[in-house]
Design a protein around this motif. Sequence first.
Motif, PDB file in Angstrom:
ATOM      1  N   VAL A  65      -9.420  -8.469  -4.427  1.00  0.00           N
ATOM      2  CA  VAL A  65      -9.131  -9.710  -4.877  1.00  0.00           C
ATOM      3  C   VAL A  65      -8.152  -9.393  -6.240  1.00  0.00           C
ATOM      4  O   VAL A  65      -7.192 -10.410  -6.332  1.00  0.00           O
ATOM      5  N   ALA A  66      -8.538  -8.461  -6.996  1.00  0.00           N
ATOM      6  CA  ALA A  66      -7.917  -8.541  -8.025  1.00  0.00           C
ATOM      7  C   ALA A  66      -6.257  -8.208  -7.853  1.00  0.00           C
ATOM      8  O   ALA A  66      -5.523  -8.123  -8.788  1.00  0.00           O
ATOM      9  N   HIS A  67      -6.119  -7.112  -6.789  1.00  0.00           N
ATOM     10  CA  HIS A  67      -4.809  -6.732  -6.649  1.00  0.00           C
ATOM     11  C   HIS A  67      -4.041  -7.365  -5.235  1.00  0.00           C
ATOM     12  O   HIS A  67      -2.993  -7.082  -4.865  1.00  0.00           O
ATOM     13  N   ASP A  68      -4.565  -8.671  -4.962  1.00  0.00           N
ATOM     14  CA  ASP A  68      -4.214  -9.502  -3.786  1.00  0.00           C
ATOM     15  C   ASP A  68      -3.638  -8.448  -2.528  1.00  0.00           C
ATOM     16  O   ASP A  68      -2.669  -8.538  -2.041  1.00  0.00           O
ATOM     17  N   ALA A  69      -4.941  -7.621  -2.370  1.00  0.00           N
ATOM     18  CA  ALA A  69      -4.541  -6.557  -1.155  1.00  0.00           C
ATOM     19  C   ALA A  69      -4.237  -7.213  -0.009  1.00  0.00           C
ATOM     20  O   ALA A  69      -5.083  -8.289   0.474  1.00  0.00           O
ATOM     21  N   THR A  70      -3.487  -6.595   0.973  1.00  0.00           N
ATOM     22  CA  THR A  70      -3.538  -7.254   2.323  1.00  0.00           C
ATOM     23  C   THR A  70      -3.713  -6.165   3.203  1.00  0.00           C
ATOM     24  O   THR A  70      -3.891  -6.329   4.654  1.00  0.00           O
ATOM     25  N   VAL A  71      -4.095  -5.065   3.013  1.00  0.00           N
ATOM     26  CA  VAL A  71      -4.912  -3.918   3.737  1.00  0.00           C
ATOM     27  C   VAL A  71      -5.753  -3.205   2.898  1.00  0.00           C
ATOM     28  O   VAL A  71      -5.579  -2.906   1.599  1.00  0.00           O
ATOM     29  N   VAL A  72      -6.801  -2.507   3.691  1.00  0.00           N
ATOM     30  CA  VAL A  72      -7.530  -1.357   2.916  1.00  0.00           C
ATOM     31  C   VAL A  72      -7.433  -0.249   3.767  1.00  0.00           C
ATOM     32  O   VAL A  72      -7.759  -0.267   5.051  1.00  0.00           O
ATOM     33  N   PHE A  73      -6.933   1.075   3.130  1.00  0.00           N
ATOM     34  CA  PHE A  73      -6.730   2.201   3.823  1.00  0.00           C
ATOM     35  C   PHE A  73      -7.810   3.106   3.705  1.00  0.00           C
ATOM     36  O   PHE A  73      -8.341   2.921   2.345  1.00  0.00           O
ATOM     37  N   THR A  74      -8.747   3.852   4.534  1.00  0.00           N
ATOM     38  CA  THR A  74      -9.775   4.578   3.829  1.00  0.00           C
ATOM     39  C   THR A  74      -9.408   6.116   4.530  1.00  0.00           C
ATOM     40  O   THR A  74      -8.393   6.255   5.492  1.00  0.00           O
ATOM     41  N   ASP A  75      -9.928   7.108   4.126  1.00  0.00           N
ATOM     42  CA  ASP A  75      -9.797   8.219   4.526  1.00  0.00           C
ATOM     43  C   ASP A  75     -10.557   8.856   5.784  1.00  0.00           C
ATOM     44  O   ASP A  75      -9.849   9.420   6.896  1.00  0.00           O
ATOM     45  N   LEU A  76     -11.797   8.405   5.751  1.00  0.00           N
ATOM     46  CA  LEU A  76     -12.447   8.936   7.134  1.00  0.00           C
ATOM     47  C   LEU A  76     -13.018   7.896   7.780  1.00  0.00           C
ATOM     48  O   LEU A  76     -13.669   6.926   7.426  1.00  0.00           O
ATOM     49  N   PRO A  77     -13.078   8.088   9.081  1.00  0.00           N
ATOM     50  CA  PRO A  77     -13.439   6.895  10.228  1.00  0.00           C
ATOM     51  C   PRO A  77     -14.827   6.296   9.788  1.00  0.00           C
ATOM     52  O   PRO A  77     -15.311   5.053   9.914  1.00  0.00           O
ATOM     53  N   SER A  78     -15.792   7.275   9.505  1.00  0.00           N
ATOM     54  CA  SER A  78     -17.239   6.862   9.427  1.00  0.00           C
ATOM     55  C   SER A  78     -17.541   7.281   7.870  1.00  0.00           C
ATOM     56  O   SER A  78     -18.900   7.257   7.709  1.00  0.00           O
ATOM     57  N   GLY A  79     -16.895   7.522   7.094  1.00  0.00           N
ATOM     58  CA  GLY A  79     -17.152   8.049   5.674  1.00  0.00           C
ATOM     59  C   GLY A  79     -17.783   6.520   4.939  1.00  0.00           C
ATOM     60  O   GLY A  79     -17.609   5.484   5.291  1.00  0.00           O
ATOM     61  N   SER A  80     -18.315   6.927   3.839  1.00  0.00           N
ATOM     62  CA  SER A  80     -18.738   5.923   2.829  1.00  0.00           C
ATOM     63  C   SER A  80     -17.606   4.892   2.443  1.00  0.00           C
ATOM     64  O   SER A  80     -17.982   3.732   2.296  1.00  0.00           O
ATOM     65  N   CYS A  81     -16.627   5.352   2.330  1.00  0.00           N
ATOM     66  CA  CYS A  81     -15.424   4.331   1.851  1.00  0.00           C
ATOM     67  C   CYS A  81     -15.166   3.358   3.025  1.00  0.00           C
ATOM     68  O   CYS A  81     -14.847   2.278   2.730  1.00  0.00           O
TER      69      CYS A  81
END
Length: 123
Positions: free
Chosen positions: A58-74
């Motif tokens: 919300v704060a950064h008006d993001a258009t995507v979220v990238f994460t490091d590990l497919p099944s990780g906490s992130c």
Amino acid sequence: MTSNDSPHRAIVAAHADFAAGLASAVQQIAGLGAAVYAVSNAGLDAASLEAAVRDAIVAHDATVVFTDLPSGSCTIAARKATREHPQIPVVTGVNLAMLLDYVMGGGEARAAAEHAAERARAA
């Protein structure tokens, strides 16, 4: 194009300082570090990490979220956080080639995320 001119704004949620390192590299290489907001899971429980990702979207008006590990906490936190924003894709396995392609690309955000993922696989 200045660092605030990128049409694509990304959240990178990753372990420890990995996300901050990617954001720093994007700034160094392309001058578009402001288009990338880093979220670390360091010191956060699952609920706090999900809230951090949700707030960053919300704060950064993001258009995507990238994460490091497919099944990780992130990734788990990102998937939960984007339930409220179904137009925002979650892309796992982030790397520098993927992130640069995304922030420098044009067009619709979801298509740009898919293109970035393809470029990263090729890299």
